[in-house]
Structure formats: C-alpha cells, structure tokens
Design a protein around this motif. Structure first.
Motif, short mmCIF file in Angstrom:
data_model
loop_
_atom_site.label_atom_id
_atom_site.label_comp_id
_atom_site.label_asym_id
_atom_site.label_seq_id
_atom_site.Cartn_x
_atom_site.Cartn_y
_atom_site.Cartn_z
N CYS A 169 0.97 2.78 -3.30
CA CYS A 169 -0.35 2.93 -3.94
C CYS A 169 -0.65 4.41 -4.10
O CYS A 169 -1.36 5.01 -3.28
CB CYS A 169 -1.41 2.24 -3.08
SG CYS A 169 -3.05 2.23 -3.82
N SER A 170 -0.10 5.02 -5.13
CA SER A 170 -0.17 6.48 -5.22
C SER A 170 -1.58 7.00 -5.51
O SER A 170 -1.83 8.19 -5.40
CB SER A 170 0.80 6.99 -6.28
OG SER A 170 0.47 6.42 -7.51
N LEU B 107 -5.98 8.92 7.05
CA LEU B 107 -5.24 7.75 7.51
C LEU B 107 -5.78 7.41 8.89
O LEU B 107 -5.51 8.11 9.86
CB LEU B 107 -3.74 8.06 7.56
CG LEU B 107 -2.85 6.94 8.11
CD1 LEU B 107 -2.94 5.70 7.23
CD2 LEU B 107 -1.40 7.41 8.20
N LEU C 286 5.95 10.46 7.61
CA LEU C 286 4.54 10.85 7.59
C LEU C 286 4.41 12.37 7.54
O LEU C 286 3.51 12.92 6.91
CB LEU C 286 3.86 10.31 8.85
CG LEU C 286 2.37 10.03 8.79
CD1 LEU C 286 2.01 9.15 7.62
CD2 LEU C 286 1.92 9.38 10.09
N SER D 161 4.01 14.50 4.26
CA SER D 161 2.79 14.54 3.47
C SER D 161 2.38 15.96 3.15
O SER D 161 2.56 16.88 3.96
CB SER D 161 1.66 13.85 4.23
OG SER D 161 0.44 14.04 3.54
N LEU E 170 -7.42 5.62 3.64
CA LEU E 170 -7.07 4.35 4.24
C LEU E 170 -7.66 4.36 5.64
O LEU E 170 -7.17 5.04 6.54
CB LEU E 170 -5.54 4.18 4.27
CG LEU E 170 -4.99 2.95 5.00
CD1 LEU E 170 -5.65 1.67 4.50
CD2 LEU E 170 -3.49 2.85 4.80
N LEU F 160 2.54 9.31 -0.27
CA LEU F 160 1.38 9.09 -1.15
C LEU F 160 0.68 10.43 -1.31
O LEU F 160 0.00 10.89 -0.40
CB LEU F 160 0.44 8.04 -0.54
CG LEU F 160 1.08 6.68 -0.27
CD1 LEU F 160 0.06 5.72 0.31
CD2 LEU F 160 1.66 6.11 -1.56
N LEU G 290 -3.09 10.86 -0.50
CA LEU G 290 -3.68 10.31 0.73
C LEU G 290 -4.23 11.43 1.61
O LEU G 290 -3.52 12.36 1.98
CB LEU G 290 -2.63 9.50 1.49
CG LEU G 290 -3.17 8.66 2.66
CD1 LEU G 290 -4.17 7.62 2.17
CD2 LEU G 290 -2.04 7.98 3.41
N LEU H 3 4.02 6.15 3.80
CA LEU H 3 2.64 6.59 3.60
C LEU H 3 2.60 8.11 3.38
O LEU H 3 1.74 8.63 2.68
CB LEU H 3 1.77 6.23 4.81
CG LEU H 3 1.42 4.75 4.95
CD1 LEU H 3 0.67 4.49 6.25
CD2 LEU H 3 0.60 4.25 3.78
N LEU I 135 0.82 -1.22 0.00
CA LEU I 135 0.00 0.00 0.00
C LEU I 135 0.85 1.26 0.00
O LEU I 135 0.38 2.33 -0.38
CB LEU I 135 -0.92 0.01 1.22
CG LEU I 135 -2.09 -0.99 1.17
CD1 LEU I 135 -2.91 -0.89 2.43
CD2 LEU I 135 -2.97 -0.74 -0.05
N THR I 136 2.10 1.14 0.43
CA THR I 136 2.92 2.34 0.50
C THR I 136 3.37 2.84 -0.86
O THR I 136 3.92 3.92 -0.98
CB THR I 136 4.18 2.11 1.36
OG1 THR I 136 4.97 1.11 0.72
CG2 THR I 136 3.80 1.64 2.75
N THR J 147 6.34 2.74 6.64
CA THR J 147 6.93 4.01 6.21
C THR J 147 6.46 4.29 4.78
O THR J 147 5.96 3.43 4.10
CB THR J 147 8.47 3.94 6.21
OG1 THR J 147 8.84 2.78 5.49
CG2 THR J 147 8.99 3.85 7.62
#
Ligand SMILES: *[C@@H]1O[C@H](CO)[C@@H](O)[C@H](O)[C@H]1NC(C)=O
Ligand SMILES: *[C@@H]1O[C@H](CO)[C@@H](O)[C@H](O)[C@H]1NC(C)=O
Ligand SMILES: *[C@@H]1O[C@H](CO)[C@@H](O)[C@H](O)[C@H]1NC(C)=O
Ligand SMILES: *[C@@H]1O[C@H](CO)[C@@H](O)[C@H](O)[C@H]1NC(C)=O
Ligand SMILES: *[C@@H]1O[C@H](CO)[C@@H](O)[C@H](O)[C@H]1NC(C)=O
Ligand SMILES: *[C@@H]1O[C@H](CO)[C@@H](O)[C@H](O)[C@H]1NC(C)=O
Ligand SMILES: *[C@@H]1O[C@H](CO)[C@@H](O)[C@H](O)[C@H]1NC(C)=O
Ligand SMILES: *[C@@H]1O[C@H](CO)[C@@H](O)[C@H](O)[C@H]1NC(C)=O
Length: 720
Positions: free
Chosen positions: A416-417, A446, A461, A464, A422, A440, A443, A437, A413-414, A435
């Motif tokens: 999964c752009s 979360l 994180l 982001s 999630l 993305l 995203l 995430l 999933l990391t 790590t």
C-alpha cells in the motif's frame, strides 16, 4: 464616540441623498439632449476625486486620467458611457472612499474585495439605490455596519465577510428582497438572526458563520425556500434545529457546525433531495441518527461528529451512493457498523473513532471504494482487519488503535504505497510484523504496540526513508534489533519496549539527525551502551531500563544537548557515574538504580538533588545524596577509590577506579574494578557480567563464587 459617528453618518446620508437627487435630476435633463457628454465628464471627475482620496501603493490606478474613463482599470460603463461598475478588488487599496461615489448615478456594482481598507464603512457606499452587487469582503472595515442596504431595491449580492464589524446584523437588509447572496461570515456580528431576513425569498446563499450570533434559529429562516447554501456555524446559538428545515427543498449545502445547537436531528432533514453537504459537527445534538437521512441520495459529505448522538448507525446510510465522507466520531454510538458501509462506491473518508461501536469492520471495506482514511480507533471493535482496505491504492491513514481487533496485519498493506499512517496499537493482533513495510516510501508512523505480535522485527524496516515514529512495544517479539534501524534518517521515535529482544543496542546510527526518543526498556538486550548515541543531538529521552546491558555509562552522555530523560536502571552497568553527568544541560530525570555502579556520586547539577531511589541497588555507590563514602560499609573501597583517583587522573584519557572488599566466609562481594580506555567503543569493565548476561538475575543476587570475582578482577586489569 460610536453614537457620534452614527449621528454624523445619518446626517451625511441625508445630505448625500439630497445631492444624489439633484444630480439625478440634472442627469435626467441632459441625458436625452446631449448623449450625456456633460454627465460622463462629471463622472470622470468623480472617479478622479475618488482616486485622490485612496492610497494606492501598487499604482494600480495610475492609468486613470486620460479619457475615455470607461477604459480605466476597474471601471465598467454601460453602452451610454455611464459608470455602472467599480471593481477594485485585490489592489491593496486603503484610505477613504469619498461620498463622490454617490454621484455615479448608474452605479450597480461596487467591488472592493481584498483590499486594506480600515475604519468605518462609509454610509455613502451602502446608500446607492441602484446597487445590485456590493462586495467589501476581506478588508479591515470595523465598527458599526451602517444602515442603508435595505433601500437598495435591486441589491442581489451582498458580501461583507472577513471584516471586523461589531454590530447587530443589519435589520434593514431584510427589505432588500431581491437579495440572492448575503455573506457576512467572519466578523463580530452579535445578537440574533433578524426575523426580517425571512422576507428574502430569493436568497440562495446565507453566510453568517464565524460571528458571535446567539439565540434560537428563527422560524422565519426556514421560509427561505430558495436557499441553496446555509452556512451559519461557529456562532453561539441555542435551541434545536427546527423541523421546518424540511421546507428548504433547494438546499445543497448545510453547515451549522460548532454553533451551540442541541436537541435531535430532525427527521425532516431527510426530505431534502438536493442536499450534498451536511456539517453538524461540534454541537450538542443528541438522540439517534434518523434513518431518513438514508434518503439523501445526493449526499456527498455527512459530518455529525462531536455531538451526543446515541444508538446505532442506521443501516440506511448504505443507500447514500454518492457519499464520500462519513464522520461520526466522538459521539456515543453503539452497535455494529452496518456492513453496507463497505459497499458505498465513492467512500473516501470514514471516521468513527471514540464511540462504543462493536463487531467487525465491514469485510468488504475498501475493496471497491477509493478509501483514503479510515479511523475506527477507540471503540470496542473486534474481528480481523479487512484485507482490501488499500485495494484502490488510495489509503493514506489506517487508524485502528484501542479496539480488540484480532488476526494478522494483512499482507496486502505491505504494497500500500499510499500509506502514511498505520496506527493499530492496543489490539489483539497476532502473527508477525509484515516484511516490506520499510519499503512503503510514504509511511510516517507505524504504531503496533500492545498487540500479540511475535517473531522478528523485519530487517527491511531499517530501509525506510520516511518513518518518523515506530512503536512496537509490548508485543512478543524475539529477534535482535535490525542493526541499522536507528539510522532511518527521518526517525524521531523508536520504541520496542516490553518484548523479548536480544542482542545489542544498535550502534549503526547514521547521521542520527532526528532521533529524539529511544525506548528499548524491558527486553533482554546485552552488551554495552553505544557511546555513539551521544552524537544524536536531538535525543531527549533514552530509556534502556530493565535489560542486561553491561559496561560503563558512556561519559559523552554528559554533553548531550537535548537529553532530558535517561533511564538506565535495572541493568548490569558498572564503573562510575561520569563525573559531569549531573550537569548535562537538559537533564531532568536520571535513574541508574539497580546496576553495579561504584564510586562516589558526583555532587553536580541534577545529581545534587537526585532522589536516592534513582541510585538504589548499586552497593558500590556512595557520597552525594547517599551515605558518605567515608561512613559505614563502603569505607574501605571508597578510600581506595580516592587514592586511585588522585593517582590516575594524571594519566589523561584513562579512568581507573577500584574498590574491592572480600568479606570472610566468601559470601559478600563489595568490590569494583574500573579501568577503561575511554575512547574504545563498547567499553566493558567487567567481563564476568558480560558472560553472565544470560543470567543477570543470579548476578544481581550477588551469588557468585570467589573464582568469578577473581576472574573479573583479572579481566579488569587492576592497576593498584
Ligand atoms: C454617445 O456616447 C458613446 C460613448 O461615449 C459613444 O460611443 C456614442 O457614439 C455617442 N453617441 C452619440 C449619438 O453621440
Ligand atoms: C464573499 O467574499 C469572500 C472573500 O472574498 C469569498 O471567499 C466568498 O466566496 C464570497 N461569498 C460569496 C457568497 O460569493
Ligand atoms: C422595510 O420596508 C418597510 C416597508 O417597505 C418599511 O416599513 C420599513 O421601515 C423598512 N424597514 C427598514 C429597517 O428599513
Ligand atoms: C466573540 O466571540 C469570541 C469567541 O467566542 C470572543 O472571544 C469575543 O470576545 C466575542 N466578541 C464579542 C464582541 O462578543
Ligand atoms: C424515503 O423516501 C421514500 C420515497 O422517496 C419514502 O417512501 C420513504 O418513506 C423514505 N424513507 C424514509 C426513511 O424516510
Ligand atoms: C470522546 O468523545 C467524548 C464525547 O462523546 C468527548 O467528551 C471526549 O473528549 C472524546 N475523547 C477524545 C479523546 O476525543
Ligand atoms: C485513487 O488512486 C488512483 C491511483 O492511485 C487515482 O487515479 C485516483 O484518482 C484516486 N482516487 C481518489 C478518489 O483519490
Ligand atoms: C559488579 O562489578 C564487579 C567488578 O567491578 C564484578 O566483579 C561483578 O561481577 C559485577 N556484578 C554484577 C552483578 O555484574
């Protein structure tokens, strides 16, 4: 008034029939003789008369006037020069449509779609016997729907959707047996579907959705074997979907959503090989999903959600090789998800939430499917999260909360752009928060709260630029918070309550534009509360309860415009309650219970009526809703207090508060030092507490030695 209008219109209709017949006689007489020149001149005149009674704000019909009228905008003629069509769609026209239309003897098409007409529909318009196409959709026509279309023997297309008609459905339309499309969606038609519609054997499109229709679906409806699309949802029908639906062999599109239907889904529905779309959501349909639906080989969308369906999902759904959407949420389904669902080659959307499904997700889910959205939340599902969910790179939503999923969050999933949401809170997921995430870039949410995640909150994180909601609460996380986590520019909510987080509350806040909720309660955070949080203009809820925070309550909190919940209870905070905190503009809930605050409770704003429980456990507080400072125990300390106040308030920017009582036997300590340069960040008033940060419990029991007290007093730099 309505009946007067009706009467008038029927008289008018009669009159115009006479006019029409005489006109057509005239036409018949001259047509052969003179190529209809006279007639076309008349038609030009009629068109001009029509234009004269219209309001044409955009001047769309400005060009009407110079001959030949067959070239005029929206006017269509046959080869003999007779007007056959008026297409005035989307011109913002309003005003009246005069009865002159009746003079256009060859008129087969009237299209007034998407204008601004209001009031009653002129009876003349529905009394043109040559009509093949009649479209007045998307206007503001209102009131009764005039009779007349039934005598249009060639009428093939009738669209009056998107108006405000309040009437029974026109019964006589059942006599227009050439009709192929009948669309009256989005109005206020009431009553039952007329049985007469059973005569419309050529009907391919029936749109009645979004009216106030009621009663049972008439059996006659299911004699319309030419039907390709039936869209009758958003009404208030009663009774079941008749088994006779199996006769509609040409049906491609079936929408009976939100229309009050009950009873089982007839197994005959599985006999319609052309069916591509079935929307039955939002009814009260019960029983099991018939396995015969597995025979709908053309099916692309199946939405049976929000009903009362029971039993298991039939494994036959795995035969639906064209299925792109399967919505079964909000039913009472139980049992396993058929593993074949993971093999449906075109599946994009799978929503099963709010049922009682058990067992694992099909392990192959997403591996060979362009899966975009999976919502299996609120079931009793277990087992691991399949690793291939995002293999196609199309997954935007993965929603698994309120189940019993185990194992780690798949590392796949990391990368999964496409992922936007999630949401996997309240499961039994373990392992680390993966790590990357934070990289993305789509995203947004979360949600991993209420799992068994351990280890650190990964630093990246904080990289982001898209997350608005992060909830890692109630896990077993043990790190310090990434220092820049609160500076994610889009972040609105950050919660990591109920972990074992250590270190300080992050003070790298960036622009702090969006942050509205910060909940770090129930951790082992230490150090001072960053005064910079006060610059977060939208921060409404700040919950730092049950940590080991020291220092004072930043005075600037009193001026935060949105702050409505401030819970600092069960920490080691010291100093006074900032004097204007109670008047903080939006404050509704404040708790500072079980700290080491001292001095008078300011009698302003919220603090005037605060529940004493929210101040409890601070032996040095007095006054306000608490016993007055001059009464009982803290008497001595508070008098010192007042004295020091009057003395030191003069020194701008400095707050000095002292209260100190050393009771004989060296057992009890009721003193407090306050001395702080306000603009120094990370203010700490009692270093003893800070040192003791790892042992707050001992401190709260007030079990320290005279030595510590002295040390603290010294560190506090007493000024009196
Ligand atoms: C009849 O009228 C049409 C259209 O106005 C024209 O094109 C045609 O030439 C006319 N025919 C005769 C015979 O006048
Ligand atoms: C009827 O008109 C509406 C609005 O113009 C349109 O969206 C709809 O597709 C039309 N119905 C049919 C069956 O063409
Ligand atoms: C429909 O047509 C039938 C026979 O042609 C006629 O008897 C009946 O009155 C018509 N119904 C309506 C509502 O116009
Ligand atoms: C039609 O139904 C809507 C929604 O159910 C309701 O608000 C409205 O009053 C109804 N109108 C009529 C004319 O029955
Ligand atoms: C599906 O269709 C086949 C024939 O096309 C038929 O034999 C079978 O009984 C049908 N299955 C169900 C479940 O209706
Ligand atoms: C779950 O579905 C039931 C019907 O089966 C419904 O009554 C309930 O409101 C739904 N809950 C949610 C949260 O949607
Ligand atoms: C899935 O994603 C790929 C690449 O991201 C894209 O080419 C494809 O069109 C998407 N498929 C669907 C059904 O959206
Ligand atoms: C409370 O504050 C006083 C000084 O103001 C300090 O001496 C004492 O150690 C603090 N107690 C706790 C439990 O932090």
């Amino acid at each position: 008034m309505a009946s007067a209008t009706a009467q008038l219109s029927s008289e008018a209709r009669f009159f115009f029939f006479l006019v029409f017949f005489s006109l057509s006689l005239v036409c018949c007489c001259c047509a052969g003789a003179s190529n209809g020149t006279a007639a076309t001149d008349d038609e030009a005149a009629m068109l001009l008369a029509i234009r004269a009674s219209l309001v044409d704000p955009l001047g769309e019909l400005r060009g009407w006037g110079s001959a030949p009228h067959c070239g005029w905008k929206g006017v269509r003629c046959d080869e003999r020069g007779a007007v056959t069509g008026l297409d005035l769609a989307g011109m913002k026209l309003s005003g009246a449509i005069p009865d002159d239309v009746l003079g256009l003897a060859a008129l087969t098409s009237v299209v007034l779609r998407g204008n601004a007409f209001t009031g009653g529909l002129p009876a003349a318009l529905v009394s043109i016997p040559t009509l093949r196409e009649f479209d007045v959709s998307d206007n503001g026509f209102a009131g009764r729907f005039p009779a007349g279309l039934g005598s249009c023997a060639s009428l093939a297309h009738f669209n009056a959707s998107g108006n405000n008609f309040v009437d029974l459905l026109p019964v006589d339309v059942g006599n227009a047996t050439e009709l192929e499309t009948l669309d009256v969606r989005g109005g206020f038609f009431f009553g039952t579907i007329p049985e007469s519609y059973g005569k419309l054997r050529k009907l391919k499109f029936l749109g009645l959705a979004g009216n106030n229709l009621s009663g049972a679906l008439p059996a006659e409806l299911f004699e319309l074997t030419a039907l390709e699309q039936i869209i009758i949802g958003y009404n208030e029908f009663t009774g079941p979907i008749p088994a006779a639906i199996g006769k509609l062999k040409n049906l491609r599109y079936l929408d009976m959503a939100i229309s009050g239907l009950e009873g089982p889904i007839p197994r005959e529905l599985g006999r319609l090989p052309a069916l591509e779309t079935v929307f039955l959501y939002g009814n009260n349909v019960g029983g099991e999903i018939p396995k015969e639906l597995g025979n709908l080989s053309s099916l692309v969308m199946l939405d049976l959600s929000e009903n009362a369906l029971t039993g298991a999902i039939p494994p036959e759904v795995a035969q639906l090789g064209n299925l792109q959407l399967l919505n079964l949420m909000c039913n009472r389904l139980k049992g396993d998800i058929p593993s074949g669902v993971g093999e449906l080659p075109r599946l994009e959307v799978l929503q099963l939430w709010n049922n009682s499904l058990t067992g694992p997700l099909p392990p192959s889910l997403g591996a060979a499917q362009p899966l975009q959205w999976l919502d299996a939340s609120t079931n009793a599902l277990s087992g691991p999260v399949p690793a291939g969910l995002c293999r196609s790179g199309n997954l935007t939503g993965l929603i698994l909360f309120n189940n019993a999923f185990t194992g780690p969050i798949p590392a796949s999933l990391t990368t999964c752009s496409s992922l936007v949401r999630l949401r996997a809170h309240n499961n039994r997921l373990n392992g680390a928060v993966p790590t990357a995430l934070g990289r993305l870039h789509r995203l947004d949410r979360l949600e991993l709260a209420g799992n068994r995640l351990s280890g650190e909150i990964p630093d990246d994180l904080a990289l982001s630029t898209s997350l608005s909601f992060i909830d890692l609460s109630r896990n077993r996380l043990r790190s310090a918070l990434p220092p820049r986590i609160l500076s994610i520019p889009t972040l609105q909510t950050f919660a990591a309550a109920g972990n074992k987080l250590t270190g300080g509350v992050p003070d790298e806040l960036g622009s702090c534009r969006a942050l509205s909720t910060l909940d770090l309660s129930g951790n082992q955070l230490s150090g001072a509360i960053p005064a910079g949080l006060a610059s977060c203009q939208r921060l409404a809820s700040l919950i730092l309860r049950s940590n080991r925070l020291t220092g004072e309550i930043p005075m600037a909190f009193a001026t935060m415009p949105a702050l409505s919940v401030l819970d600092l209870s069960n920490n080691l905070l010291c100093g006074e309650i900032p004097s204007n905190l109670g008047s903080s503009p939006a404050l509704e809930m404040l708790s500072v219970a079980h700290n080491n605050l001292t001095g008078p409770v300011p009698a302003t704003g919220l603090l005037r009526t605060i529940n004493p429980d929210d101040l409890a456990g601070n032996p040095g507080l007095c006054g306000g809703v608490l016993p007055s400072c001059t009464a009982s125990a803290p008497r001595a300390s508070s008098s010192i207090h007042r004295r020091s106040h009057t003395k030191h308030n003069i020194a701008a920017g400095w707050v000095i508060g002292i209260s100190l009582t050393l009771v004989a036997c060296g057992a009890a300590f009721l003193g407090k030092v306050l001395y702080q340069q306000w603009y120094a960040s990370g203010a700490v008033c009692c270093d003893a507490a800070k040192e003791a940060g790892t042992d707050s419990a001992a401190f709260q029991r007030l079990g320290f030695t005279g030595g510590k007290v002295i040390a603290c007093v010294k560190e506090g730099n007493i000024a009196s």
